[in-house]
Design a protein around this motif. Structure first.
Motif, PDB file in Angstrom:
ATOM      1  N   SER A  63     -14.667  22.466  49.076  1.00  0.00           N
ATOM      2  CA  SER A  63     -16.094  22.681  48.829  1.00  0.00           C
ATOM      3  C   SER A  63     -16.571  23.865  49.684  1.00  0.00           C
ATOM      4  CB  SER A  63     -16.868  21.425  49.243  1.00  0.00           C
ATOM      5  OG  SER A  63     -16.833  21.297  50.658  1.00  0.00           O
ATOM      6  N   ASP A  64     -17.888  24.089  49.650  1.00  0.00           N
ATOM      7  CA  ASP A  64     -18.441  25.069  50.599  1.00  0.00           C
ATOM      8  C   ASP A  64     -19.419  24.380  51.567  1.00  0.00           C
ATOM      9  OD1 ASP A  64     -20.544  24.581  48.914  1.00  0.00           O
ATOM     10  OD2 ASP A  64     -20.902  26.683  48.386  1.00  0.00           O
ATOM     11  N   ILE A  65     -19.167  23.071  51.797  1.00  0.00           N
ATOM     12  CA  ILE A  65     -20.064  22.268  52.636  1.00  0.00           C
ATOM     13  C   ILE A  65     -19.646  22.355  54.104  1.00  0.00           C
ATOM     14  CG2 ILE A  65     -20.941  19.934  53.078  1.00  0.00           C
ATOM     15  CD1 ILE A  65     -20.156  19.306  50.099  1.00  0.00           C
ATOM     16  N   VAL A  66     -20.615  22.682  54.961  1.00  0.00           N
ATOM     17  CA  VAL A  66     -20.375  22.760  56.405  1.00  0.00           C
ATOM     18  C   VAL A  66     -21.314  21.758  57.091  1.00  0.00           C
ATOM     19  CG1 VAL A  66     -20.411  24.230  58.455  1.00  0.00           C
ATOM     20  CG2 VAL A  66     -19.748  25.201  56.228  1.00  0.00           C
ATOM     21  N   HIS A  67     -20.761  20.888  57.922  1.00  0.00           N
ATOM     22  CA  HIS A  67     -21.549  19.856  58.608  1.00  0.00           C
ATOM     23  C   HIS A  67     -21.786  20.220  60.063  1.00  0.00           C
ATOM     24  CE1 HIS A  67     -21.355  16.801  55.449  1.00  0.00           C
ATOM     25  NE2 HIS A  67     -20.118  17.213  55.230  1.00  0.00           N
ATOM     26  N   SER A 116     -10.407  26.866  54.378  1.00  0.00           N
ATOM     27  CA  SER A 116     -10.694  27.715  53.232  1.00  0.00           C
ATOM     28  C   SER A 116      -9.427  28.080  52.483  1.00  0.00           C
ATOM     29  CB  SER A 116     -11.408  28.988  53.715  1.00  0.00           C
ATOM     30  OG  SER A 116     -11.665  29.834  52.630  1.00  0.00           O
ATOM     31  N   GLY A 117      -9.257  27.499  51.313  1.00  0.00           N
ATOM     32  CA  GLY A 117      -8.226  27.982  50.395  1.00  0.00           C
ATOM     33  C   GLY A 117      -8.816  29.121  49.588  1.00  0.00           C
ATOM     34  N   TRP A 118      -8.201  29.449  48.447  1.00  0.00           N
ATOM     35  CA  TRP A 118      -8.770  30.564  47.678  1.00  0.00           C
ATOM     36  C   TRP A 118     -10.183  30.247  47.217  1.00  0.00           C
ATOM     37  CZ3 TRP A 118     -10.587  29.968  42.838  1.00  0.00           C
ATOM     38  CH2 TRP A 118     -10.047  28.979  42.023  1.00  0.00           C
ATOM     39  N   LYS A 119     -10.459  28.944  46.934  1.00  0.00           N
ATOM     40  CA  LYS A 119     -11.814  28.577  46.492  1.00  0.00           C
ATOM     41  C   LYS A 119     -12.841  28.819  47.584  1.00  0.00           C
ATOM     42  CE  LYS A 119     -10.921  25.123  42.979  1.00  0.00           C
ATOM     43  NZ  LYS A 119     -10.689  23.708  42.731  1.00  0.00           N
ATOM     44  N   VAL A 121     -12.521  30.917  50.012  1.00  0.00           N
ATOM     45  CA  VAL A 121     -12.636  32.370  50.167  1.00  0.00           C
ATOM     46  C   VAL A 121     -13.539  32.926  49.066  1.00  0.00           C
ATOM     47  CG1 VAL A 121     -11.363  34.557  50.064  1.00  0.00           C
ATOM     48  CG2 VAL A 121     -10.409  32.619  51.327  1.00  0.00           C
ATOM     49  N   TYR A 122     -13.295  32.468  47.846  1.00  0.00           N
ATOM     50  CA  TYR A 122     -14.077  32.951  46.706  1.00  0.00           C
ATOM     51  C   TYR A 122     -15.553  32.594  46.881  1.00  0.00           C
ATOM     52  CZ  TYR A 122     -15.373  33.997  41.911  1.00  0.00           C
ATOM     53  OH  TYR A 122     -15.983  34.529  40.794  1.00  0.00           O
ATOM     54  N   ASN A 123     -15.820  31.356  47.332  1.00  0.00           N
ATOM     55  CA  ASN A 123     -17.208  30.891  47.512  1.00  0.00           C
ATOM     56  C   ASN A 123     -17.758  31.205  48.899  1.00  0.00           C
ATOM     57  OD1 ASN A 123     -17.414  29.790  44.881  1.00  0.00           O
ATOM     58  ND2 ASN A 123     -16.261  27.987  45.550  1.00  0.00           N
ATOM     59  N   GLU A 124     -16.956  31.838  49.732  1.00  0.00           N
ATOM     60  CA  GLU A 124     -17.372  32.324  51.057  1.00  0.00           C
ATOM     61  C   GLU A 124     -17.961  31.215  51.918  1.00  0.00           C
ATOM     62  OE1 GLU A 124     -19.767  35.518  49.042  1.00  0.00           O
ATOM     63  OE2 GLU A 124     -18.640  36.829  50.393  1.00  0.00           O
ATOM     64  N   ILE A 125     -17.224  30.101  52.032  1.00  0.00           N
ATOM     65  CA  ILE A 125     -17.706  28.962  52.819  1.00  0.00           C
ATOM     66  C   ILE A 125     -18.049  29.350  54.254  1.00  0.00           C
ATOM     67  CG2 ILE A 125     -15.281  28.213  53.171  1.00  0.00           C
ATOM     68  CD1 ILE A 125     -16.303  25.405  53.716  1.00  0.00           C
ATOM     69  N   PHE A 126     -17.275  30.274  54.827  1.00  0.00           N
ATOM     70  CA  PHE A 126     -17.508  30.684  56.236  1.00  0.00           C
ATOM     71  C   PHE A 126     -18.887  31.311  56.417  1.00  0.00           C
ATOM     72  CE2 PHE A 126     -15.769  34.145  53.937  1.00  0.00           C
ATOM     73  CZ  PHE A 126     -14.617  33.625  53.349  1.00  0.00           C
ATOM     74  N   GLU A 189      -8.342  40.082  54.099  1.00  0.00           N
ATOM     75  CA  GLU A 189      -9.189  41.195  53.686  1.00  0.00           C
ATOM     76  C   GLU A 189     -10.492  40.684  53.057  1.00  0.00           C
ATOM     77  OE1 GLU A 189      -8.544  44.312  54.428  1.00  0.00           O
ATOM     78  OE2 GLU A 189     -10.313  45.102  53.388  1.00  0.00           O
ATOM     79  N   CYS A 190     -10.375  39.637  52.236  1.00  0.00           N
ATOM     80  CA  CYS A 190     -11.573  39.046  51.618  1.00  0.00           C
ATOM     81  C   CYS A 190     -12.511  38.489  52.687  1.00  0.00           C
ATOM     82  CB  CYS A 190     -11.184  37.910  50.666  1.00  0.00           C
ATOM     83  SG  CYS A 190     -10.205  38.430  49.246  1.00  0.00           S
ATOM     84  N   ILE A 191     -11.947  37.726  53.615  1.00  0.00           N
ATOM     85  CA  ILE A 191     -12.776  37.097  54.660  1.00  0.00           C
ATOM     86  C   ILE A 191     -13.475  38.167  55.491  1.00  0.00           C
ATOM     87  CG2 ILE A 191     -12.730  35.656  56.746  1.00  0.00           C
ATOM     88  CD1 ILE A 191     -10.210  34.250  55.392  1.00  0.00           C
TER      89      ILE A 191
END
Ligand SMILES: [Zn+2]
Length: 240
Positions: A63-67, A116-119, A121-126, A189-191
């Motif tokens: 997910s892109d959820i951060v607690h 962060s897997g590719w998802k 990375v793609y959704n920029e969870i960080f 590179e994406c991150i």
């Protein structure tokens, strides 16, 4: 990062002022997974070894959820990122090929671990973690440091055409010629691309330079290489 050995188990270890980052390795058998019978035993071993009163984790779902983990936080809720300001209480994520990312602001005393897997990375969870640093704790972007942990790197991380296409059409990555190395995705590179857009300074982005798939001197668990195995490495960060 420095390799340390505690009771026949090897850890990568890095200290920045009073912040410690630790990654378990597979140099000797030390696969960790919440589904394993010895999970509690392994977590207790880590707590004891590093003087931790608590280790917060989440049930990771790409997910892109951060607690934010305060004293009342209950581990294993759904999410892929954790933040804490509490001392000697670690936040950590399980990976095998996905990217474990550490973020911290040592001035404000805030630490975060993100899976962060590719998802992710793609959704920029960080970026969601960085937003919480800035909005909830008044961090300045230029004070935030990032460590990108061991993962399946561009040497090994071949992806299929449809996913390649998805990344080539990503609003942020589409103009970056360095996100692919042949058919292999370069998640570093994406991150970098993402976090720099938030004002993170390039000199504050650090790489723990090991590929989980092909590293030999330090060994890790690799989802792709080890096939059906549930073995994971555990990457955690805490304030001492
Ligand atoms: Zn590799």
């Amino acid at each position: 990062m420095e390799l340390i050995k505690i009771d026949e188990k090897y850890f990568l270890h890095k200290k920045v002022q009073n912040i410690l980052m630790v990654v378990t390795t597979a140099n000797t058998d030390f696969g960790i997974h919440p589904k394993f019978d010895n999970y509690k035993e392994n977590m207790d071993f880590i707590k004891k070894s590093f003087g931790l009163s608590e280790i917060y984790t989440v049930s990771q779902t790409h997910s892109d959820i951060v607690h934010v983990c305060d004293e009342d936080f209950v581990s294993r809720v759904e999410g892929d990122g954790l933040i804490t300001t509490q001392k000697n209480r670690a936040v950590g994520v399980f990976t095998a090929d996905c990217v474990p990312i550490f973020l911290f602001d040592e001035n404000k005393g805030i630490v975060s671990a993100v899976h962060s897997g590719w998802k992710g990375v793609y959704n920029e969870i960080f970026l969601n973690a960085i937003d919480i640093f800035i909005q909830k704790y008044n961090s300045k972007a230029e004070d935030i440091t990032i460590y990108i942990g061991p993962h399946n790197m561009k040497c090994c991380y071949e992806i299929q055409d449809d996913l390649r296409e998805k990344f080539l059409n990503h609003h942020r990555f589409k103009n970056n010629p360095n996100i692919f190395y042949g058919n292999n995705l370069n998640m570093i590179e994406c991150i970098k691309n993402s976090v720099v857009s938030k004002g993170i300074l390039e000199q504050n982005i650090n790489l723990i330079n090991y590929c989980t798939h092909c590293s030999n001197d330090v060994k890790f668990y690799s989802y792709r290489r080890d096939k059906e195995s549930l073995n994971r490495i555990f990457s955690f960060i805490f304030i001492n």
